[in-house]
Design a protein around this motif. Structure first.
Motif, mmCIF file in Angstrom:
data_model
loop_
_atom_site.group_PDB
_atom_site.id
_atom_site.type_symbol
_atom_site.label_atom_id
_atom_site.label_comp_id
_atom_site.label_asym_id
_atom_site.label_seq_id
_atom_site.Cartn_x
_atom_site.Cartn_y
_atom_site.Cartn_z
ATOM 1 N N GLN A 79 0.977 -1.241 0.052
ATOM 2 C CA GLN A 79 -0.089 -0.049 0.186
ATOM 3 C C GLN A 79 0.947 1.213 -0.030
ATOM 4 O O GLN A 79 1.889 1.242 0.617
ATOM 5 C CB GLN A 79 -0.853 0.088 1.212
ATOM 6 C CG GLN A 79 -1.731 -1.006 1.239
ATOM 7 C CD GLN A 79 -2.930 -0.988 0.229
ATOM 8 O OE1 GLN A 79 -3.371 -0.099 -0.296
ATOM 9 N NE2 GLN A 79 -3.034 -2.248 -0.431
ATOM 10 N N THR A 81 1.806 4.487 1.206
ATOM 11 C CA THR A 81 1.516 5.042 2.528
ATOM 12 C C THR A 81 2.005 6.380 2.648
ATOM 13 O O THR A 81 1.425 7.260 3.342
ATOM 14 C CB THR A 81 2.612 4.317 3.660
ATOM 15 O OG1 THR A 81 4.157 4.542 3.132
ATOM 16 C CG2 THR A 81 2.427 2.993 3.985
ATOM 17 N N SER A 116 0.454 1.732 -6.028
ATOM 18 C CA SER A 116 1.722 0.940 -5.813
ATOM 19 C C SER A 116 2.178 0.425 -7.082
ATOM 20 O O SER A 116 1.316 0.063 -8.122
ATOM 21 C CB SER A 116 1.722 -0.055 -4.548
ATOM 22 O OG SER A 116 0.772 -1.127 -4.976
ATOM 23 N N GLN A 119 -0.259 -2.662 -7.599
ATOM 24 C CA GLN A 119 -1.542 -2.359 -7.938
ATOM 25 C C GLN A 119 -1.425 -1.740 -9.513
ATOM 26 O O GLN A 119 -2.282 -2.104 -10.189
ATOM 27 C CB GLN A 119 -2.137 -1.042 -7.155
ATOM 28 C CG GLN A 119 -2.312 -1.361 -5.934
ATOM 29 C CD GLN A 119 -2.665 -0.180 -4.945
ATOM 30 O OE1 GLN A 119 -1.867 0.735 -5.225
ATOM 31 N NE2 GLN A 119 -3.590 -0.428 -3.868
#
Length: 170
Positions: A79, A81, A116, A119
């Motif tokens: 993820q 951040t 990311s 992703q």
């Protein structure tokens, strides 16, 4: 949450474009090219597994002379951040550094956050599965993606491009 909706929108556009196409229903998946220095085709690059933590710079836009934006991102456990805009985009030199990534289509609409790399690869695969034209280039050393181009339209000018640089695992 906004990323999932944007991904669904890309998939929906791809499905609609695929349904309205007069050509074969086979997905249009372009084999990766090795045009970027240090990039390799998928077959010759080592398989990449998303590490627990890494950072990278994402440049969005297909015209390197006029990118839509550059973003420094930090990823932990798949993820993003933290991310921040790096300078102003060449297309809008007066843009604020606090501006989000912007609509995935380049048109007005819902804004998305920086994805990311995992992703981004997933978004490319979903687009290809839905009939979109996808081209992904990988780093020859460790296999991380270095460029992803997605086009879910029959219009060659509608492609969305993401260039990955300054990748650092760990």
């Amino acid at each position: 949450m906004r990323f999932e909706r944007a991904l669904c929108a890309v998939a929906l556009v791809g499905a609609i474009a695929g349904c309205s196409s007069s050509s074969s229903d086979e997905p249009r998946f372009s084999e990766p090219s090795a045009t970027a220095a240090g990039a390799a085709a998928a077959g010759s690059a080592p398989a990449w597994t998303e590490p627990g933590g890494y950072s990278f710079v994402l440049t969005r836009g297909c015209d390197p002379a006029k990118p839509l934006g550059r973003y420094q991102a930090t990823v932990k456990s798949g993820q993003v951040t933290d991310y921040s805009r790096v300078g102003a985009s060449a297309a809008d030199p007066g843009a604020s550094a606090a501006v989000d990534l912007g609509p995935i289509t380049g048109d007005e609409g819902e804004e998305i956050e920086v994805p990311s790399l995992g992703q981004l690869v997933e978004m490319a695969q979903t687009s290809a599965d839905d009939g979109g034209e996808v081209n992904t280039e990988y780093d020859a050393t460790d296999g991380h993606p270095v460029k992803v181009t997605i086009n879910v339209s029959d219009d060659p000018g509608a492609a969305e491009c993401f260039l990955i640089s300054d990748y650092k695992a760990g």
